[in-house]
Design an enzyme around this catalytic site. Structure first.
Site, PDB file in Angstrom:
ATOM      1  N   ARG A  43      75.779  72.171  43.032  1.00 36.32           N
ATOM      2  CA  ARG A  43      76.816  72.660  43.946  1.00 36.32           C
ATOM      3  C   ARG A  43      77.824  71.585  44.327  1.00 36.32           C
ATOM      4  O   ARG A  43      78.964  71.895  44.641  1.00 36.32           O
ATOM      5  CB  ARG A  43      76.221  73.340  45.173  1.00 36.32           C
TER       6      ARG A  43
ATOM      7  N   ASN B  88      88.734  79.381  59.024  1.00 36.24           N
ATOM      8  CA  ASN B  88      87.845  80.462  58.602  1.00 36.24           C
ATOM      9  C   ASN B  88      87.906  81.594  59.626  1.00 36.24           C
ATOM     10  O   ASN B  88      88.276  81.370  60.785  1.00 36.24           O
ATOM     11  CB  ASN B  88      86.410  79.916  58.504  1.00 36.24           C
ATOM     12  N   THR B  89      87.547  82.786  59.200  1.00 35.89           N
ATOM     13  CA  THR B  89      87.417  83.897  60.146  1.00 35.89           C
ATOM     14  C   THR B  89      86.032  84.491  59.993  1.00 35.89           C
ATOM     15  O   THR B  89      85.400  84.359  58.946  1.00 35.89           O
ATOM     16  CB  THR B  89      88.471  85.002  59.910  1.00 35.89           C
ATOM     17  N   HIS B  90      85.581  85.153  61.051  1.00 33.40           N
ATOM     18  CA  HIS B  90      84.239  85.733  61.011  1.00 33.40           C
ATOM     19  C   HIS B  90      84.230  87.030  61.819  1.00 33.40           C
ATOM     20  O   HIS B  90      84.822  87.076  62.913  1.00 33.40           O
ATOM     21  CB  HIS B  90      83.231  84.722  61.573  1.00 33.40           C
TER      22      HIS B  90
ATOM     23  N   ALA C 293      81.161  71.986  57.838  1.00 35.84           N
ATOM     24  CA  ALA C 293      80.239  72.194  56.719  1.00 35.84           C
ATOM     25  C   ALA C 293      79.048  73.084  57.085  1.00 35.84           C
ATOM     26  O   ALA C 293      78.144  73.280  56.277  1.00 35.84           O
ATOM     27  CB  ALA C 293      79.757  70.840  56.189  1.00 35.84           C
TER      28      ALA C 293
HETATM   29  C1  GAR Z   1      85.949  89.448  56.765  1.00 33.67           C
HETATM   30  O1  GAR Z   1      85.551  90.324  57.794  1.00 33.67           O
HETATM   31  C2  GAR Z   1      85.503  88.026  57.071  1.00 33.67           C
HETATM   32  O2  GAR Z   1      85.484  87.730  58.412  1.00 33.67           O
HETATM   33  C3  GAR Z   1      84.100  88.031  56.524  1.00 33.67           C
HETATM   34  O3  GAR Z   1      84.234  88.674  55.310  1.00 33.67           O
HETATM   35  C4  GAR Z   1      85.209  89.719  55.441  1.00 33.67           C
HETATM   36  C5  GAR Z   1      86.111  89.644  54.247  1.00 33.67           C
HETATM   37  O4  GAR Z   1      86.860  90.817  54.121  1.00 33.67           O
HETATM   38  N1  GAR Z   1      83.620  86.676  56.433  1.00 33.67           N
HETATM   39  C6  GAR Z   1      82.377  86.336  56.792  1.00 33.67           C
HETATM   40  O5  GAR Z   1      81.509  87.146  57.093  1.00 33.67           O
HETATM   41  C7  GAR Z   1      82.109  84.841  56.788  1.00 33.67           C
HETATM   42  N2  GAR Z   1      80.831  84.575  57.335  1.00 33.67           N
HETATM   43  P1  GAR Z   1      88.079  90.915  53.093  1.00 33.67           P
HETATM   44  O6  GAR Z   1      87.624  90.248  51.775  1.00 33.67           O
HETATM   45  O7  GAR Z   1      88.291  92.381  52.935  1.00 33.67           O
HETATM   46  O8  GAR Z   1      89.231  90.210  53.707  1.00 33.67           O
END
Ligand code: GAR
Length: 186
Positions: free
Chosen positions: A64, A106-108, A141
């Protein structure tokens, strides 16, 4: 402000960013969109929007850290101000974080630090919380850790499924993401 976005899946949040840029509502340049695997809709829709795309396929690397270095070098060729994880479902290592220190966003789909990981919506539903939401943070990280930049709450409805709840969270997530990028760009 130049951004490189990273996707692992459909990239619907990224599409909202692309739409905001095209509508003149967000003054940034999406220099490229990259993925960790082949065949993502996120790459397909970005290419359709005329954006440069690349894949640094996780499975092509012996370990990785080799993959991390290859991804970091590929992203760096675009000299981005911001690297955006837009549903990028891989943790990057310290060397990647160091290269883009404080600039990896990042978004969550949960109110961190609750329910980190790949199933933030499912885990919140299973726990039985009545309010969850969306978070935008500076990534480090760890798994969905790092300084929080913005959050918005979303009510959990009695008849919510993971899909219905995730869709309502994404409405807030997209708004927060676009607002955050706009602020970072000024
Ligand atoms: C989003 O809701 C994002 O927050 C999540 O994946 C989805 C992507 O949707 N990310 C996580 O869960 C990170 N831990 P998309 O590909 O339709 O934009």
């Amino acid at each position: 402000m130049r951004i490189v976005a990273l996707v692992s899946g459909s990239g619907s949040n990224l599409q909202a960013v692309i739409d905001a840029v095209e509508a003149g509502e967000l003054d940034i340049e999406i220099a490229a969109v990259g993925a960790d695997r082949h065949g993502t809709y996120g790459i397909e829709r970005s290419a359709a929007a005329g954006i440069d795309t690349f894949v640094v396929n996780f499975r092509d690397y012996a370990d990785r850290h080799e993959w991390d270095d290859a991804l970091r070098d590929q992203v760096a060729t675009y000299e981005p101000d911001i690297v955006l994880s837009s549903g990028f479902m891989r943790i990057v290592d310290e060397r990647f974080i160091k290269k883009f220190e404080g600039r990896y966003i990042n978004t969550h789909p949960a109110l961190l630090p609750s329910f980190p990981g790949a199933h933030g919506v499912r885990d919140a539903l299973a726990y039985g919380v009545k309010v969850t939401g969306a978070t935008v943070m500076v990534a480090d990280a760890g798994v969905d850790t790092g300084p929080i930049l913005a959050q918005a709450p979303v009510q959990v409805l009695a008849d919510d499924t993971e899909a219905t709840l995730h869709e309502r969270i994404k409405v807030e997530e997209r708004r927060l993401l676009i607002d955050t990028l706009a602020k970072l760009g000024t």
